[in-house]
Scaffold this motif. Structure first.
Motif, mmCIF file in Angstrom:
data_model
loop_
_atom_site.group_PDB
_atom_site.id
_atom_site.type_symbol
_atom_site.label_atom_id
_atom_site.label_comp_id
_atom_site.label_asym_id
_atom_site.label_seq_id
_atom_site.Cartn_x
_atom_site.Cartn_y
_atom_site.Cartn_z
ATOM 1 N N ASP B 275 0.788 -1.150 -0.033
ATOM 2 C CA ASP B 275 0.177 0.121 -0.007
ATOM 3 C C ASP B 275 0.819 1.350 0.117
ATOM 4 N N LYS B 276 1.989 1.122 0.461
ATOM 5 C CA LYS B 276 2.624 2.454 0.522
ATOM 6 C C LYS B 276 3.728 2.200 -0.642
ATOM 7 N N PRO B 277 4.040 3.488 -1.225
ATOM 8 C CA PRO B 277 5.050 3.191 -2.287
ATOM 9 C C PRO B 277 6.469 3.281 -1.927
ATOM 10 N N ARG B 278 7.212 2.641 -2.749
ATOM 11 C CA ARG B 278 8.740 2.509 -2.232
ATOM 12 C C ARG B 278 9.534 3.270 -3.233
#
Lengths: 331, 328
Positions: B275-278
């Motif tokens: 869910d969180k961009p890296r």
């Protein structure tokens, strides 16, 4: 009307002079705007064949022998090659498994990106270049301006796949078909790439067909799921529902066989045997030789997809036995 | 269990093993580029263990397995098998040791000779490494191992192309076990197989271990397999062991930031990992290794010290060994 509507799609390959084998045996699906669909199955189940058939890319001697692919009401299979080019790579983009094979090794990234743009848009060099840089920034490629002149071999696998995604997004497509986009990549890079695809699809309301063999990946990324076996869809429905309460014994077996579900050192659930080749499918339900719940009826005819599951004895939250006796009584 | 060991110490031990591969030199350049595949690797594998080596491509996990088996020779360091130093043995003295150490390769489509039938494939190690067996005894030996690995005796006269991936991997496992080894290196033995077949092969490896008291060095990139299969785990990054712990501990309390990153990256059925961009993570060039910690460029805890000084493995109170200046 759904944005993409695939109905009863069959793909056949000739065997000998008068015979054919079917790689895809009647697959239907619908996809709404912005919806994310996962297609899961083992190698040879027909997942990639489905993607190619949707874009009318089945190579000779194979052919789509039956069915329709309606994109905004228009059957893609009826279009002339020139007409479908307006859609393929433009309104429906594809991302393939291995970025080293997708990208041309002797052309710089910029040349390849601009080639895609010019094929679909009338655009000046300057505008094209600016748009390419913008897209490279969107997929979080560091120092995008200078990367435009780089060649694929100068980039790492993760960056290469980011470039492929940037190319797929160049024309603002309505659907992206991603065929095992992270299978060739390492786990940490896979997480980066999937997070990126998920973010872009959400932000731009792009629909996604994600083809993979990894149930974890579809659980993370998709809302709808289709499980394929031997050229057919055996179960389809909301991803969460299938993962939590699979009804087809094959879907349930795949989930039970995952090592994270078993305690350390205990025996894993295993599905016996292997998937039959399409040239030699068993009579009746193609899964019955491997199925724990197969009855006499499964040897006879192949079950149709009813309420999202193609099984005579679908599992319920109750015991499987009760379902079995019930269906027997009905017949 | 069944294998009487010389002492109760480790069955395999590496001490400061280093592997460097010289790369082609440019004809105008005086530099001699060298690829650092392994940097001072110390591991000891106890009898009966499933010792897992985890890491991403290029981290040296396969090189470690191959070095232990003598398939490539370390440029520095020592390798012991049951207390006996084996890395400098010549081929003749090594032969009896080879019988005790075997390997299962990743891709069963590449590791079986397509022109040899199953019997020939299995009979060759017997002929070379067990010369005391007569032709008849060798045949019985092959048949016995085939049935123990779930292969049908009727397969013996058939060629590899007649088998599916899972069946081929069974044959490859049978080939590794035919000399009755005590130690087996399994290099990604399931990653080329279909999902429904992976469980079959993992179960087979577990059963064989229980029956024969085998010790495995299990090389994989898949942490969920380690969780199920492993007893102890070494996490490697760019030729260096970053964390060494029991499988329980490493999943419950991962200490090294790289191990934590690996665990977070596993796609989970519950969702939420992506869910969180890296930001893109880049492996440093193994030819020009950074002076400090190889992971510093991707590490969220990195400080100046990490870029200057390479951390060595050190013990933590919970028993984990970790190569990080700041992990605790």
């Amino acid at each position: 009307m759904a944005m993409l509507e695939v109905k009863d799609l069959h793909v056949a390959f000739p065997r000998g002079k008068h015979d054919e084998v079917e790689a895809l045996r009647g697959v239907s699906l619908t996809l709404e705007k912005g919806e994310r669909l996962g297609v899961v199955g083992e190698s040879g189940a027909g997942k990639s064949m489905l993607a190619f058939a949707i874009l009318n890319l089945i190579a000779e001697p194979g052919r789509v022998s039956h069915g329709t692919v309606k994109f905004n009401g228009e059957n893609l299979l009826d279009l002339k090659e020139r007409q479908i080019r307006d859609i393929r790579g433009n309104r429906i983009s594809m991302i393939f498994q291995d970025p080293m094979v997708t990208l041309n090794p002797v052309l710089s990234i910029g040349v390849q990106m601009m080639e895609t743009l010019r094929a679909h848009r009338k655009i000046s060099d300057k505008e094209a270049r600016a748009l390419c840089i913008a897209k490279l920034k969107e997929v979080a490629i560091p120092s995008a301006e200078s990367r435009l002149d780089a060649y694929p071999h100068e980039l790492s696998g993760g960056l290469r796949q980011r470039v492929v995604i940037a190319i797929a997004l160049l024309t603002d497509p309505e659907i992206i078909i991603a065929d095992e986009p992270t299978t060739a990549l390492d786990v940490t890079i896979q997480a980066e790439i999937m997070a990126l695809i998920l973010k872009l699809c959400r932000e731009k309301d792009v629909a996604l067909i994600l083809i993979t063999h990894d149930l974890g990946v579809v659980a993370e990324v998709t809302e709808k799921l289709m499980i394929m076996y031997a050229g057919k869809c055996v179960e389809t429905g909301p991803t969460r529902q299938i993962i939590d309460t699979p009804r087809h014994p094959y879907a349930s077996g795949l989930l039970k066989a995952l090592p994270q579900h078993a305690g350390r050192g205990t025996r894993l659930y295993q599905i016996p045997g292997s998937m039959p080749p399409i040239t030699n499918l068993p009579k009746g339900c193609t899964y019955h030789p491997r199925c724990d719940f197969a009855t006499q009826r499964c040897h006879g005819g192949e079950p149709d997809l009813v309420n999202g599951v193609a099984c005579y004895n679908p599992l319920t939250s109750d015991s499987a036995n009760r379902t079995e006796t019930k269906t027997e009584a009905e017949t | 269990m069944s294998t009487p060991s010389v002492n109760s110490g480790p069955i395999v031990e590496t001490k400061g093993v280093e592997v460097r591969f010289p790369l082609p030199t440019h004809f105008l350049s005086r530099e001699k580029p060298v690829l650092h595949a392994l940097n001072t690797v110390n591991v000891s594998i106890m009898p009966g263990e499933s010792f897992c080596v985890v890491g991403e491509s290029g981290c040296g996990k396969t090189t470690l397995g191959r070095s232990i088996l003598g398939l490539n020779s370390p440029t520095a360091g020592e390798i012991y098998f049951r207390g006996q130093r084996i890395d400098q043995m010549d081929e003749a003295t090594r032969k009896p040791v080879r019988r005790d150490m075997q390997m299962v390769f990743q891709n069963p489509y590449a590791s079986l000779n397509p022109r040899r039938n199953v019997f020939e494939t299995l009979a060759e190690p017997v002929r070379h490494l067990m010369p005391e067996l007569s032709a008849n005894e060798a045949r019985t030996r092959v048949e016995q191992v085939l049935s123990e690995t779930g292969c049908d005796p009727s397969w013996q006269r058939r060629l590899p192309h007649e088998f599916s991936g899972g069946q081929r991997q069974r044959i490859a496992i049978a080939r590794a076990l035919v000399t009755n080894p005590a130690f087996v290196v399994a290099d990604e033995p399931i990653s080329a197989l279909d999902v429904s077949i992976q469980a079959q092969i993992l179960n087979l490896l577990t059963e064989l271990q229980q029956e024969r008291g085998l010790t495995y060095l299990f090389i994989t990139h898949d942490l969920s397999v380690v969780q199920h299969f492993g007893t102890r785990v070494a996490v490697m990054y760019l030729g260096q062991v970053m964390e060494l712990a029991s499988a329980e501990t490493i999943f419950a309390e991962p200490k090294h930031p790289y191990t934590q990153l690996l665990l977070e990256a596993i796609p989970k059925l519950e969702g939420g990992s992506f869910d969180k961009p890296r930001q893109p993570g880049e492996l440093p060039d193994p030819v020009n290794l950074p002076k400090g910690c190889p992971f510093a460029a991707r590490c969220h805890m990195a400080q100046d010290r990490c870029r200057q000084e390479r951390p060595q493995l050190r013990g933590l109170p919970n028993g984990t060994e970790v190569a990080c200046h700041f992990a605790e």
